[in-house]
Write an enzyme that holds these catalytic residues in place. Structure first.
Site, PDB file in Angstrom:
ATOM      1  N   ASP A  93       1.022  -0.532  -0.556  1.00  0.00           N
ATOM      2  CA  ASP A  93      -0.155   0.039  -0.019  1.00  0.00           C
ATOM      3  C   ASP A  93       1.085   1.226  -0.107  1.00  0.00           C
ATOM      4  O   ASP A  93       2.199   1.463   1.063  1.00  0.00           O
ATOM      5  CB  ASP A  93      -1.449   0.119   1.235  1.00  0.00           C
ATOM      6  CG  ASP A  93      -2.045   0.837   0.733  1.00  0.00           C
ATOM      7  OD1 ASP A  93      -2.393   0.998   0.160  1.00  0.00           O
ATOM      8  OD2 ASP A  93      -1.970   1.627   2.078  1.00  0.00           O
ATOM      9  N   GLU A  95       1.120   5.306   0.467  1.00  0.00           N
ATOM     10  CA  GLU A  95       0.606   7.272   0.865  1.00  0.00           C
ATOM     11  C   GLU A  95       0.576   7.784  -0.199  1.00  0.00           C
ATOM     12  O   GLU A  95       2.055   7.743  -0.223  1.00  0.00           O
ATOM     13  CB  GLU A  95      -0.111   7.369   2.391  1.00  0.00           C
ATOM     14  CG  GLU A  95      -0.382   6.330   2.841  1.00  0.00           C
ATOM     15  CD  GLU A  95      -2.011   6.266   2.603  1.00  0.00           C
ATOM     16  OE1 GLU A  95      -2.927   7.383   2.041  1.00  0.00           O
ATOM     17  OE2 GLU A  95      -2.381   5.094   2.815  1.00  0.00           O
ATOM     18  N   HIS A 230      -6.019   4.143   6.726  1.00  0.00           N
ATOM     19  CA  HIS A 230      -5.035   5.117   6.322  1.00  0.00           C
ATOM     20  C   HIS A 230      -3.782   5.102   6.613  1.00  0.00           C
ATOM     21  O   HIS A 230      -2.715   6.039   6.225  1.00  0.00           O
ATOM     22  CB  HIS A 230      -5.799   6.455   5.604  1.00  0.00           C
ATOM     23  CG  HIS A 230      -6.830   6.671   5.164  1.00  0.00           C
ATOM     24  ND1 HIS A 230      -7.369   6.081   4.056  1.00  0.00           N
ATOM     25  CD2 HIS A 230      -8.434   6.495   5.813  1.00  0.00           C
ATOM     26  CE1 HIS A 230      -8.246   6.137   3.136  1.00  0.00           C
ATOM     27  NE2 HIS A 230      -9.254   6.679   4.214  1.00  0.00           N
ATOM     28  N   ASP A 235      -2.851  -0.504   6.716  1.00  0.00           N
ATOM     29  CA  ASP A 235      -3.812  -1.497   6.379  1.00  0.00           C
ATOM     30  C   ASP A 235      -3.761  -2.784   4.761  1.00  0.00           C
ATOM     31  O   ASP A 235      -5.004  -3.367   4.825  1.00  0.00           O
ATOM     32  CB  ASP A 235      -3.891   0.264   4.883  1.00  0.00           C
ATOM     33  CG  ASP A 235      -5.445   0.903   5.091  1.00  0.00           C
ATOM     34  OD1 ASP A 235      -6.080   0.722   6.022  1.00  0.00           O
ATOM     35  OD2 ASP A 235      -4.826   1.750   3.866  1.00  0.00           O
TER      36      ASP A 235
END
Length: 340
Positions: A93, A95, A230, A235
């Site tokens: 994941d 960000e 988040h 996650d």
């Protein structure tokens, strides 16, 4: 106002009642001693879990437990993977500062490496979690969603070579929206281009498995957990549990995703299709490509190999009404979800 003396009447006592001041002190025999709190954390957890199970058994409550990441077991001996039956998967994941991999930057990368075989997901092998300074202020909306601030990332960097070494043994990479994460990762570490990719949003029919939505927050909640959403590695841990959760039909999301990664699909470009056919194509699931990415300027769709002949027949008989030469790209998990 001065306080009421011990001999004065309590004006708020009911008729015939004795005031608090006049009431006799309780004898030692009437005092109930509450048990001291149990200082043993293990016993406390067991008591809480017993209460949670009792509430769940009543049918009137649903309990969400805090997600606890699985322990990390360490890298296996390569000989244990030699037969190909036991493999390593990677959940990933990112960000980022925005949605465009060409102009925006990764500010956090989380990865969980796990073992799997025909029976499903096994132990967690290794975990990677790093912040990265993008070299410019993080947009306020990104800070609001992720909780990642300029101060948190200041001076932090992610070493591309360390990432490449971390993913080297992975047989596949899984992301919850691979179409978003893959372009960012490939732009940052080219080694990602050689991996098989799976998307736990696009390639699993969560509604068919009894879930109410495909967002990770919905999925993890219906599996009975809550987590710090988040943040990248949190996650990843959450998605691992979702994929390994036994569904009503006895299968898991991971089993379905593993089959999807083994399939081949066709990306069909309806080049030169009549303008008046645009609504029919759109209704069938075709999307418009404007040609700016080097692909044909046309309507296009991706279908499984098993559905290719039916789609080709639809285009020939309904859209073109004659034989035509379509642009067809055959894709495996190595090619899927790349930037178009």
């Amino acid at each position: 106002m001065a306080g009421i003396s011990a001999g004065q009447m309590d004006l708020f006592a009911a008729s015939g009642e004795t005031s608090k001041e006049d009431a006799p002190a309780p004898s030692a025999a009437t005092i109930v001693a509450l048990p001291a709190p149990d200082a043993n954390p293990k016993t406390l957890i067991e008591r809480r879990e017993a209460m949670a199970r009792e509430l769940e058994a009543s049918g009137d409550y649903r309990i969400l437990r805090r997600l606890t990441p699985r322990p990390t077991c360490g890298r296996p001996d390569p000989s244990n993977l030699a037969d190909g039956k036991r493999r390593l998967g990677l959940i990933l994941d990112t960000e980022t500062t925005g949605l465009d991999y060409r102009t925006d930057e990764i500010i956090e990368l989380g990865m969980v490496l796990f073992a799997y075989d025909e029976s499903g997901i096994g132990e967690v092998i290794d975990v990677f979690s790093e912040l990265r300074d993008p070299g410019r202020p993080i947009p306020p909306e990104v800070v609001r969603i992720t909780g990642i601030t300029d101060e948190m990332v200041q001076g932090h960097r992610i070493d591309p070579e360390s990432v490449a070494a971390f993913i080297e043994a992975a047989d596949c990479v899984i992301a919850h929206n691979a179409k978003f994460d893959r372009p960012f990762c490939e732009a940052f570490v080219p080694a990602f281009t050689q991996k098989r990719w799976g998307c736990s949003v696009a390639e699993i029919d969560w509604a068919g498995l009894g879930f109410e939505g495909s967002k990770l927050g919905y999925l993890i909640g219906q599996c009975g957990y809550f987590h710090n959403g988040h943040r990248a590695v949190d996650d990843c841990h959450a998605l691992l549990e979702v994929l390994d959760h036994p569904c009503a039909d006895g299968t898991t999301g991971f089993a379905r995703l593993a089959r999807a990664m083994d399939r081949r699909c066709a990306r069909i470009f309806a080049v030169g299709s009549p303008f008046e056919a645009k609504d029919t194509l759109k209704a069938r699931g075709y999307r418009w490509n404007d040609g700016s990415n080097g692909q044909p300027k046309s309507w296009w769709i991706e279908v499984d190999e098993a559905d290719f002949e039916a789609e080709e027949r639809f285009l020939t008989e309904t859209i073109y009404r004659s034989k035509t030469k379509l642009r067809i790209d055959w894709l495996t998990a190595v090619e899927r979800f790349r930037a178009a």
